[in-house]
Write a protein that holds these residues in place. Structure first.
Motif, PDB file in Angstrom:
ATOM      1  N   ARG A   1      -9.633   7.724  -2.226  1.00  0.00           N
ATOM      2  CA  ARG A   1      -9.113   7.051  -1.032  1.00  0.00           C
ATOM      3  C   ARG A   1     -10.149   6.066  -0.495  1.00  0.00           C
ATOM      4  O   ARG A   1      -9.819   4.948  -0.108  1.00  0.00           O
ATOM      5  CB  ARG A   1      -8.736   8.059   0.044  1.00  0.00           C
ATOM      6  CG  ARG A   1      -8.172   7.372   1.290  1.00  0.00           C
ATOM      7  CD  ARG A   1      -7.758   8.341   2.370  1.00  0.00           C
ATOM      8  NE  ARG A   1      -6.711   9.207   1.879  1.00  0.00           N
ATOM      9  CZ  ARG A   1      -6.621  10.506   2.173  1.00  0.00           C
ATOM     10  NH1 ARG A   1      -7.499  11.082   2.968  1.00  0.00           N
ATOM     11  NH2 ARG A   1      -5.652  11.228   1.675  1.00  0.00           N
TER      12      ARG A   1
ATOM     13  N   TYR B   1       0.867  -1.185   0.000  1.00  0.00           N
ATOM     14  CA  TYR B   1       0.000   0.000   0.000  1.00  0.00           C
ATOM     15  C   TYR B   1       0.897   1.226   0.000  1.00  0.00           C
ATOM     16  O   TYR B   1       1.870   1.293   0.752  1.00  0.00           O
ATOM     17  CB  TYR B   1      -0.900  -0.011   1.243  1.00  0.00           C
ATOM     18  CG  TYR B   1      -2.012   1.007   1.207  1.00  0.00           C
ATOM     19  CD1 TYR B   1      -3.256   0.686   0.691  1.00  0.00           C
ATOM     20  CD2 TYR B   1      -1.817   2.300   1.693  1.00  0.00           C
ATOM     21  CE1 TYR B   1      -4.288   1.601   0.654  1.00  0.00           C
ATOM     22  CE2 TYR B   1      -2.844   3.235   1.665  1.00  0.00           C
ATOM     23  CZ  TYR B   1      -4.072   2.882   1.145  1.00  0.00           C
ATOM     24  OH  TYR B   1      -5.091   3.802   1.110  1.00  0.00           O
TER      25      TYR B   1
ATOM     26  N   ARG C   1      -9.982   2.953  -2.445  1.00  0.00           N
ATOM     27  CA  ARG C   1      -8.786   2.161  -2.128  1.00  0.00           C
ATOM     28  C   ARG C   1      -8.929   1.411  -0.811  1.00  0.00           C
ATOM     29  O   ARG C   1      -8.399   0.312  -0.656  1.00  0.00           O
ATOM     30  CB  ARG C   1      -7.547   3.071  -2.047  1.00  0.00           C
ATOM     31  CG  ARG C   1      -7.082   3.593  -3.368  1.00  0.00           C
ATOM     32  CD  ARG C   1      -5.865   4.483  -3.241  1.00  0.00           C
ATOM     33  NE  ARG C   1      -4.720   3.727  -2.736  1.00  0.00           N
ATOM     34  CZ  ARG C   1      -3.701   4.276  -2.089  1.00  0.00           C
ATOM     35  NH1 ARG C   1      -3.671   5.562  -1.847  1.00  0.00           N
ATOM     36  NH2 ARG C   1      -2.701   3.534  -1.669  1.00  0.00           N
TER      37      ARG C   1
END
Length: 115
Positions: free
Chosen positions: A109, A43, A112
């Motif tokens: 975000r 990540y 994700r």
């Protein structure tokens, strides 16, 4: 922008269960990207550094609750307003001037973090 918790926090914990991203932690507790979601493997954090989603990171605060900017979406895509700020009895959940982000960035975000 991400939300931050100021040092006026009374450690009541009202904010923590309201966060849809599990971005809020009690002071002194380590955090990981994978906490409370399905993210696995490599990540890239907002600062460009790489981590594993399960890697634990040092607490941002040892004394009061804190919000991990890499996990905060200001509740965009979930709620009309940041839920931490809505429930905080002392109004210490405020916009973080160090992490100004567009709605599009916050939505990306969210995508994700919630595969």
């Amino acid at each position: 922008m991400a939300i931050m918790i100021t040092d006026e926090c009374i450690n009541c914990g009202a904010c923590e269960p309201e966060c849809p991203n599990n971005a809020i932690y009690e002071g002194g507790v380590e955090w990981a990207i994978s906490d409370g979601n399905t993210v696995k493997g490599p990540y890239v954090l907002e600062d460009g550094s790489k981590t594993d989603a399960d890697d634990e990171h040092d607490p941002i605060s040892d004394d009061f609750y804190y919000i991990v900017p890499d996990k905060c979406t200001e509740c965009v895509g979930f709620h009309e307003e940041p839920q931490c700020a809505a429930v905080c009895p002392v109004d210490c959940c405020v916009p973080d001037p160090e992490h100004v982000e567009s709605k599009e960035h916050l939505l990306a975000r969210k995508e994700r973090l919630h595969l």
